[in-house]
Design a protein around this motif. Structure first.
Motif: not given
Length: 411
Positions: A38-61
């Motif tokens: 694990m990396c703290m980057s994964s924590w940042k990812l979890a905190k930001e969700g769709e607002e994270h630079k590297k995630t798609p906008d439709n994570l819910d789907a």
């Protein structure tokens, strides 16, 4: 084929779930993941969700698999790659694909490739960019830590210094110089210490700061050196001016050639700039969460003393291959940064609780189901405790084998 993994559906929404993998295409590879760290980057990812630079906008789907520091075994190779990769071959992945057209990378963006899944499909892009790398170490946890070590290698390589009497630069830290690692007792700081004292460009002096004396003492114990002067400094009760003076005193007032800032705190970054000697290079290693993060830089020093700033975000394929070789050759002992071990079922809570848990790297055995174990608190009378004790409290290939042989499989 059914896979079980941890996927992100939105902000702080991590779910352990099973899903069907499609048949691989001719340009894809099917693999199983054995270990992920694990990396703290994964924590940042979890905190930001769709607002994270590297995630798609439709994570819910379309949820994405998380985990980007992983090692496993190739199970099936598509026709396109059959002449380069083989079934049964161990591998690591450099998730930083460094593409110009999209920020999407494994462990953040894709539905079928990430370190926290029992079975994954590695897409063509990973192989095309040279980011699927064979691994020949002794254990899977070593491979999982290739990615973090690659980040350190990238940072050290990105430093630059003037070639005397020219405006050309030599890349890398200054050989025989002074290195300062601010906030350097976290897992990335420890890897940086390990790399610094075992690289071809060893410093004369290596100074590490932190606020926790126990962590400093542990780092001092883990990383002795007969070739480098090591200094571990507790700055907890020092003002910024006192910190600055005490650090300068270690170098007899010279300052530092290379500074790595492992924390994103504006006054500390400003102080770091003031600690640079002529032609010194400051590396902002820690990734700020705040997009407006800034600090003061003395441009008089930039102009007349040639001080400068560098930064890297992750490594590249070459750095990953370097890390894999260093670890396989046992030049760097990455087990020193592991403080917790867990099964896949404990991953969502552990990712979200990393700041509160503290410690170093959390190592997940993907195909297993068990609660998080803190190595320092492990009962030494148990079988696993005896193995850990025999290795001076560190994780080891023997410990990994015990977990793989004895822990329950994930459902």
């Amino acid at each position: 084929m059914k896979s079980t993994g941890v996927r992100i559906h939105g902000k702080e929404d991590l779910r352990l779930e099973s899903f069907e993998l499609p048949e691989i295409k001719d340009d894809e590879i099917l693999a199983t993941v054995v270990a992920d760290t694990m990396c703290m980057s994964s924590w940042k990812l979890a905190k930001e969700g769709e607002e994270h630079k590297k995630t798609p906008d439709n994570l819910d789907a379309y949820p994405a698999l998380i985990g980007h520091e992983f090692c496993g075994k190739i199970l099936k190779v598509g026709k396109k790659w059959s002449n380069k990769f083989s079934e049964g071959e161990d591998f690591v992945v450099q998730p930083n694909l460094a593409r110009k057209d999209t920020p999407f990378v494994p462990g953040y963006s894709y539905p079928y490739v990430g370190g926290n899944a029992t079975y994954i499909i590695i897409p063509n892009d990973v192989m095309e960019l040279g980011c699927l790398i064979p691994f020949h170490g002794k254990a899977y946890y070593e491979g999982a830590l290739c990615e973090p070590l690659s980040c350190v290698i990238a940072a050290f390589n990105s430093q630059f210094h003037l070639i005397p009497h020219t405006y050309d630069h030599e890349m890398g830290v200054k050989k025989g110089g002074n290195i300062l690692i601010l906030g350097g007792t976290g897992p990335m700081g420890l890897l940086a210490i390990d790399y610094a004292i075992h690289s071809d460009k060893k410093p004369k002096n290596l100074v590490v700061t932190d606020l926790n004396q126990d962590k400093l003492e542990r780092a001092k114990e883990l990383y002795p050196s007969d070739e480098v002067s090591m200094n571990f400094v507790n700055v907890k009760n020092l003002s910024l001016e006192e910190q600055k003076q005490s650090l300068l005193d270690i170098t007899d007032g010279e300052g530092f050639d290379d500074i790595f800032c492992m924390i994103s705190v504006s006054p500390i970054v400003t102080m770091a700039g003031e600690l640079l000697r002529v032609d010194g290079c400051l590396n902002q290693f820690a990734g700020p969460i705040n997009k407006d993060f800034s600090a003061t830089l003395n441009f008089y020093d930039v102009h007349y003393n040639f001080t400068h700033v560098a930064g890297t975000s992750g490594g590249n394929a070459e750095n990953e291959a370097q890390a894999a070789q260093l670890i396989a050759d046992q030049k760097v002992n990455v087990a020193k940064v592991i403080t917790h071990v867990l099964g896949l079922d404990a991953t969502p809570e552990t990712v979200l609780s990393q700041p509160e848990i503290g410690g170093g790297k959390k190592l997940t055995y993907i195909g297993k189901k068990f609660d998080r174990i803190e190595l320092a608190r492990l009962d030494q009378t148990t079988e696993l405790g005896k193995i850990i004790g025999a290795h001076n409290g560190l994780w080891s290939p023997e410990a990994e084998k015990w977990v793989l042989d004895n822990m329950d499989p994930i459902d």
